[in-house]
Motif scaffolding. Structure first.
Motif, PDB file in Angstrom:
ATOM      1  N   LYS A  81       0.859  -1.182   0.000  1.00  0.00           N
ATOM      2  CA  LYS A  81       0.000   0.000   0.000  1.00  0.00           C
ATOM      3  C   LYS A  81       0.891   1.226   0.000  1.00  0.00           C
ATOM      4  N   LEU A  82       0.656   2.123  -0.938  1.00  0.00           N
ATOM      5  CA  LEU A  82       1.466   3.324  -1.023  1.00  0.00           C
ATOM      6  C   LEU A  82       0.994   4.356  -0.011  1.00  0.00           C
ATOM      7  N   THR A  83       1.937   5.118   0.520  1.00  0.00           N
ATOM      8  CA  THR A  83       1.581   6.229   1.393  1.00  0.00           C
ATOM      9  C   THR A  83       1.085   7.377   0.518  1.00  0.00           C
ATOM     10  N   ASP A  84       0.439   8.358   1.141  1.00  0.00           N
ATOM     11  CA  ASP A  84      -0.017   9.528   0.388  1.00  0.00           C
ATOM     12  C   ASP A  84       1.167  10.226  -0.277  1.00  0.00           C
ATOM     13  N   GLU A  85       2.300  10.284   0.420  1.00  0.00           N
ATOM     14  CA  GLU A  85       3.479  10.937  -0.157  1.00  0.00           C
ATOM     15  C   GLU A  85       3.976  10.179  -1.388  1.00  0.00           C
ATOM     16  N   GLU A  86       4.025   8.853  -1.333  1.00  0.00           N
ATOM     17  CA  GLU A  86       4.459   8.062  -2.481  1.00  0.00           C
ATOM     18  C   GLU A  86       3.496   8.234  -3.653  1.00  0.00           C
ATOM     19  N   ARG A  87       2.202   8.233  -3.363  1.00  0.00           N
ATOM     20  CA  ARG A  87       1.206   8.443  -4.424  1.00  0.00           C
ATOM     21  C   ARG A  87       1.367   9.831  -5.028  1.00  0.00           C
ATOM     22  N   LEU A  88       1.598  10.842  -4.178  1.00  0.00           N
ATOM     23  CA  LEU A  88       1.794  12.212  -4.637  1.00  0.00           C
ATOM     24  C   LEU A  88       2.988  12.280  -5.593  1.00  0.00           C
ATOM     25  N   LYS A  89       4.113  11.708  -5.193  1.00  0.00           N
ATOM     26  CA  LYS A  89       5.309  11.719  -6.039  1.00  0.00           C
ATOM     27  C   LYS A  89       5.036  11.046  -7.386  1.00  0.00           C
ATOM     28  N   ILE A 122      -1.998  16.511  -1.967  1.00  0.00           N
ATOM     29  CA  ILE A 122      -1.218  17.559  -1.301  1.00  0.00           C
ATOM     30  C   ILE A 122      -1.850  17.901   0.045  1.00  0.00           C
ATOM     31  N   ASP A 123      -3.185  17.982   0.086  1.00  0.00           N
ATOM     32  CA  ASP A 123      -3.857  18.254   1.358  1.00  0.00           C
ATOM     33  C   ASP A 123      -3.540  17.177   2.393  1.00  0.00           C
ATOM     34  N   SER A 124      -3.505  15.922   1.984  1.00  0.00           N
ATOM     35  CA  SER A 124      -3.165  14.835   2.908  1.00  0.00           C
ATOM     36  C   SER A 124      -1.713  14.938   3.347  1.00  0.00           C
ATOM     37  N   PHE A 125      -0.840  15.257   2.406  1.00  0.00           N
ATOM     38  CA  PHE A 125       0.596  15.323   2.665  1.00  0.00           C
ATOM     39  C   PHE A 125       0.975  16.530   3.523  1.00  0.00           C
ATOM     40  N   ARG A 126       0.235  17.624   3.418  1.00  0.00           N
ATOM     41  CA  ARG A 126       0.625  18.848   4.133  1.00  0.00           C
ATOM     42  C   ARG A 126       0.529  18.711   5.652  1.00  0.00           C
ATOM     43  N   GLN A 127      -0.131  17.692   6.135  1.00  0.00           N
ATOM     44  CA  GLN A 127      -0.179  17.449   7.579  1.00  0.00           C
ATOM     45  C   GLN A 127       1.226  17.235   8.136  1.00  0.00           C
ATOM     46  N   SER A 128       2.121  16.684   7.294  1.00  0.00           N
ATOM     47  CA  SER A 128       3.491  16.433   7.730  1.00  0.00           C
ATOM     48  C   SER A 128       4.499  17.363   7.048  1.00  0.00           C
ATOM     49  N   PHE A 129       4.015  18.347   6.307  1.00  0.00           N
ATOM     50  CA  PHE A 129       4.880  19.288   5.599  1.00  0.00           C
ATOM     51  C   PHE A 129       4.432  20.686   5.997  1.00  0.00           C
ATOM     52  N   SER A 130       4.985  21.193   7.103  1.00  0.00           N
ATOM     53  CA  SER A 130       4.484  22.437   7.706  1.00  0.00           C
ATOM     54  C   SER A 130       4.669  23.672   6.836  1.00  0.00           C
ATOM     55  N   GLU A 131       5.510  23.594   5.812  1.00  0.00           N
ATOM     56  CA  GLU A 131       5.711  24.744   4.938  1.00  0.00           C
ATOM     57  C   GLU A 131       4.549  24.956   3.964  1.00  0.00           C
ATOM     58  N   ILE A 132       3.652  23.985   3.887  1.00  0.00           N
ATOM     59  CA  ILE A 132       2.452  24.120   3.055  1.00  0.00           C
ATOM     60  C   ILE A 132       1.294  24.507   3.962  1.00  0.00           C
ATOM     61  N   VAL A 133       0.714  25.681   3.700  1.00  0.00           N
ATOM     62  CA  VAL A 133      -0.428  26.147   4.490  1.00  0.00           C
ATOM     63  C   VAL A 133      -1.731  25.610   3.902  1.00  0.00           C
TER      64      VAL A 133
END
Length: 167
Positions: A81-89, A122-133
């Motif tokens: 199962k891919l993580t949201d970050e892997e799917r995003l990439k 991106i919305d799912s990933f931004r939970q762990s990427f604080s530079e994205i508001v």
């Protein structure tokens, strides 16, 4: 002749969805829902959208420029199962067109029909990427908002490694 439509469980619906996508050049969700109805599957547009995200179904273009849905590198056939970050990439690698930073905003352009999927990822990933508001996604353009120019540079550096370079 009366065709009886049946509500099916998620696993069965997604299996039929993958089959329909693999066997047809489907250009939009209305057409996809009609194809599913021919398979006796009754569903809603929102359910199809969710299934498409989970199954890594993206819009692609053939040599004549027509768009159609396809399963992204068939990642769903593996047990992993891919993580949201892997799917995003993966989706950025497959559909990314350009990335431009303007002050505290990054503008990510993708192939038509893929903006909403990337916005959700991106919305799912931004939970762990604080530079994205926040991000705002359209059909083929995503605005990725940061608090400062410096934060936007960090975001740009991260995303540009996945956007194919123009030749």
């Amino acid at each position: 002749m009366i065709v009886r439509r049946v509500n099916v469980n998620k696993e069965t619906r997604q299996s039929i969805l993958k089959k329909v996508i693999s066997e047809n050049n489907i250009e939009n969700q209305s057409e996809l829902i009609k194809c599913l109805e021919k398979e006796n599957v009754r569903t809603t547009q929102s359910t199809i959208s969710r299934d498409m995200r989970e199954l890594n179904i993206i819009k692609s273009h053939n040599s004549s420029g027509r768009s159609y849905y396809r399963i992204l590198d068939d990642y769903t056939s593996t047990e992993k199962k891919l993580t949201d970050e892997e799917r995003l990439k993966n989706v950025i690698r497959e559909t990314g067109v350009s990335l431009v930073q303007i002050e505290f905003i990054n503008v990510l352009t993708v192939l038509p029909g893929n903006g909403q999927l990337l916005g959700v990822l991106i919305d799912s990933f931004r939970q762990s990427f604080s530079e994205i508001v926040a991000c705002v996604a359209g059909d083929d353009t995503i605005l990725i908002l940061s608090k400062s120019k410096e934060d936007a540079e960090i975001v740009n550096d991260y995303f540009k490694q996945f956007v194919p370079e123009k030749k």
